[in-house]
Design a protein around this motif. Structure first.
Motif, PDB file in Angstrom:
ATOM      1  N   GLY A   1       0.772  -1.224   0.000  1.00  0.00           N
ATOM      2  CA  GLY A   1       0.000   0.000   0.000  1.00  0.00           C
ATOM      3  C   GLY A   1       0.806   1.278   0.000  1.00  0.00           C
ATOM      4  N   ILE A   2       2.130   1.189   0.091  1.00  0.00           N
ATOM      5  CA  ILE A   2       2.980   2.382   0.143  1.00  0.00           C
ATOM      6  C   ILE A   2       3.480   2.699  -1.259  1.00  0.00           C
ATOM      7  CG2 ILE A   2       5.034   3.428   1.168  1.00  0.00           C
ATOM      8  CD1 ILE A   2       4.831   1.400   3.422  1.00  0.00           C
ATOM      9  N   ASP A   3       3.366   3.938  -1.646  1.00  0.00           N
ATOM     10  CA  ASP A   3       3.851   4.373  -2.948  1.00  0.00           C
ATOM     11  C   ASP A   3       5.375   4.358  -2.943  1.00  0.00           C
ATOM     12  OD1 ASP A   3       4.699   5.900  -5.175  1.00  0.00           O
ATOM     13  OD2 ASP A   3       2.767   6.915  -5.238  1.00  0.00           O
ATOM     14  N   ARG A   4       5.966   3.493  -3.748  1.00  0.00           N
ATOM     15  CA  ARG A   4       7.417   3.331  -3.744  1.00  0.00           C
ATOM     16  C   ARG A   4       8.142   4.597  -4.170  1.00  0.00           C
ATOM     17  NH1 ARG A   4       8.706  -2.662  -6.330  1.00  0.00           N
ATOM     18  NH2 ARG A   4       7.562  -3.902  -4.778  1.00  0.00           N
ATOM     19  N   SER A   5       7.592   5.307  -5.147  1.00  0.00           N
ATOM     20  CA  SER A   5       8.263   6.516  -5.614  1.00  0.00           C
ATOM     21  C   SER A   5       8.297   7.573  -4.515  1.00  0.00           C
ATOM     22  CB  SER A   5       7.555   7.070  -6.856  1.00  0.00           C
ATOM     23  OG  SER A   5       6.220   7.456  -6.562  1.00  0.00           O
ATOM     24  N   GLU A   6       7.211   7.685  -3.737  1.00  0.00           N
ATOM     25  CA  GLU A   6       7.170   8.627  -2.622  1.00  0.00           C
ATOM     26  C   GLU A   6       8.101   8.180  -1.496  1.00  0.00           C
ATOM     27  OE1 GLU A   6       5.092  11.802  -2.148  1.00  0.00           O
ATOM     28  OE2 GLU A   6       5.927  11.378  -4.133  1.00  0.00           O
ATOM     29  N   LEU A   7       8.158   6.871  -1.298  1.00  0.00           N
ATOM     30  CA  LEU A   7       9.065   6.324  -0.287  1.00  0.00           C
ATOM     31  C   LEU A   7      10.512   6.665  -0.629  1.00  0.00           C
ATOM     32  CD1 LEU A   7       8.931   4.445   2.283  1.00  0.00           C
ATOM     33  CD2 LEU A   7       9.543   2.579   0.741  1.00  0.00           C
ATOM     34  N   ARG A   8      10.870   6.487  -1.894  1.00  0.00           N
ATOM     35  CA  ARG A   8      12.244   6.808  -2.331  1.00  0.00           C
ATOM     36  C   ARG A   8      12.509   8.308  -2.251  1.00  0.00           C
ATOM     37  NH1 ARG A   8      11.034   2.791  -6.343  1.00  0.00           N
ATOM     38  NH2 ARG A   8      10.410   4.425  -7.792  1.00  0.00           N
ATOM     39  N   ARG A   9      11.512   9.107  -2.582  1.00  0.00           N
ATOM     40  CA  ARG A   9      11.698  10.564  -2.530  1.00  0.00           C
ATOM     41  C   ARG A   9      11.943  11.024  -1.097  1.00  0.00           C
ATOM     42  NH1 ARG A   9       8.545  15.396  -2.427  1.00  0.00           N
ATOM     43  NH2 ARG A   9       6.617  14.249  -2.004  1.00  0.00           N
ATOM     44  N   GLY A  10      11.188  10.477  -0.163  1.00  0.00           N
ATOM     45  CA  GLY A  10      11.392  10.824   1.231  1.00  0.00           C
ATOM     46  C   GLY A  10      12.735  10.334   1.747  1.00  0.00           C
ATOM     47  N   PHE A  11      13.118   9.128   1.362  1.00  0.00           N
ATOM     48  CA  PHE A  11      14.401   8.568   1.793  1.00  0.00           C
ATOM     49  C   PHE A  11      15.552   9.453   1.309  1.00  0.00           C
ATOM     50  CE2 PHE A  11      18.008   5.769   2.014  1.00  0.00           C
ATOM     51  CZ  PHE A  11      17.728   4.872   3.035  1.00  0.00           C
ATOM     52  N   ALA A  12      15.484   9.863   0.042  1.00  0.00           N
ATOM     53  CA  ALA A  12      16.555  10.689  -0.533  1.00  0.00           C
ATOM     54  C   ALA A  12      16.594  12.082   0.091  1.00  0.00           C
ATOM     55  CB  ALA A  12      16.361  10.793  -2.042  1.00  0.00           C
ATOM     56  N   ALA A  13      15.420  12.634   0.414  1.00  0.00           N
ATOM     57  CA  ALA A  13      15.374  13.976   0.994  1.00  0.00           C
ATOM     58  C   ALA A  13      16.078  14.035   2.337  1.00  0.00           C
ATOM     59  CB  ALA A  13      13.923  14.424   1.145  1.00  0.00           C
TER      60      ALA A  13
END
Length: 235
Positions: free
Chosen positions: A5-17
């Motif tokens: 259920g987690i959007d992977r692209s948003e997860l990666r964006r948050g991780f990188a930020a």
């Protein structure tokens, strides 16, 4: 595409930020681990504090109080008081989060830090926030903090003193970078100015943890008093 259920692209964006904040988080975690081991904690106990508590100032207070022979009640109360500001963080984020988050709200709350909150609230105000981004930022900090803690606990005696690297300036600079984009009105500037003066004065009479807690309450109270704009009534 989603993962549970987690959007992977948003997860990666948050991780990188969150990656720029690692520069300050890693030395802090190393220093905590070295302090924990020198205070008599085992490698497992030191790492468990970072995994289960996951709150730098509270962990330092825990170790110092335990080393000085404080009772369990005093330690738990201190840790609780140091982290009460997270209640205010949660309340301010609650208005932005969807009714059903992925992951669930208890997970978001358990992994939230000052830094991930700052990134999340700024992203929401810019119209780009999401629960996936918030969680990704939190996970990024969790990974760096717990990994550095483990390294420090195992290899602490072979590592240079983190304080000698001069990286302690990274923390205030990183929080300043989070704060400045959020100052968008005279009320914001007033709250920051008054809270800053309050922190400087309070710092002369108490330790850092108490200063953080009281300054947070002071800033929230001032903001509430000054911001009297009418709110829409839910129907």
């Amino acid at each position: 595409m989603t993962l549970t259920g987690i959007d992977r692209s948003e997860l990666r964006r948050g991780f990188a930020a969150m990656l720029p904040f690692w520069l300050g988080v890693v030395p802090f975690a190393l220093a905590f681990a070295i302090l924990g081991r020198s205070s008599g904690l085992s490698v497992v106990e030191t790492e468990a504090l970072s995994v289960l508590v996951f709150a730098g100032s509270a962990q330092l207070a825990f170790v110092n109080l335990a080393r000085d022979g404080a009772g369990s009640a005093a330690i738990l109360l201190t840790v609780l008081l140091l982290n009460l500001r997270h209640v205010l963080y949660g309340l301010s984020l609650n208005v932005h989060l969807p009714a059903c988050t992925r992951p669930p709200r208890p997970v978001l709350a358990a992994t939230m830090t000052d830094e991930s909150y700052g990134l999340a609230i700024r992203s929401y105000r810019d119209g780009r926030g999401s629960d996936g981004f918030f969680f990704g930022a939190s996970v990024s900090l969790l990974v760096s903090f717990t990994t550095a803690t483990l390294v420090g606990a195992v290899l602490g005696s072979h590592l240079p003193d983190p304080g000698r690297l001069g990286l302690e300036v990274v923390f205030p600079l990183s929080f300043l970078a989070l704060l400045l984009p959020l100052l968008r009105s005279r009320i914001d500037l007033t709250v920051v100015a008054v809270a800053g003066v309050f922190a400087l004065v309070a710092g002369e009479f108490m330790s850092g943890g108490g200063v953080v807690l009281l300054t947070t309450i002071c800033g929230a109270a001032i903001g509430t008093v000054l911001d009297r704009r009418p709110r829409p009534i839910a129907v």
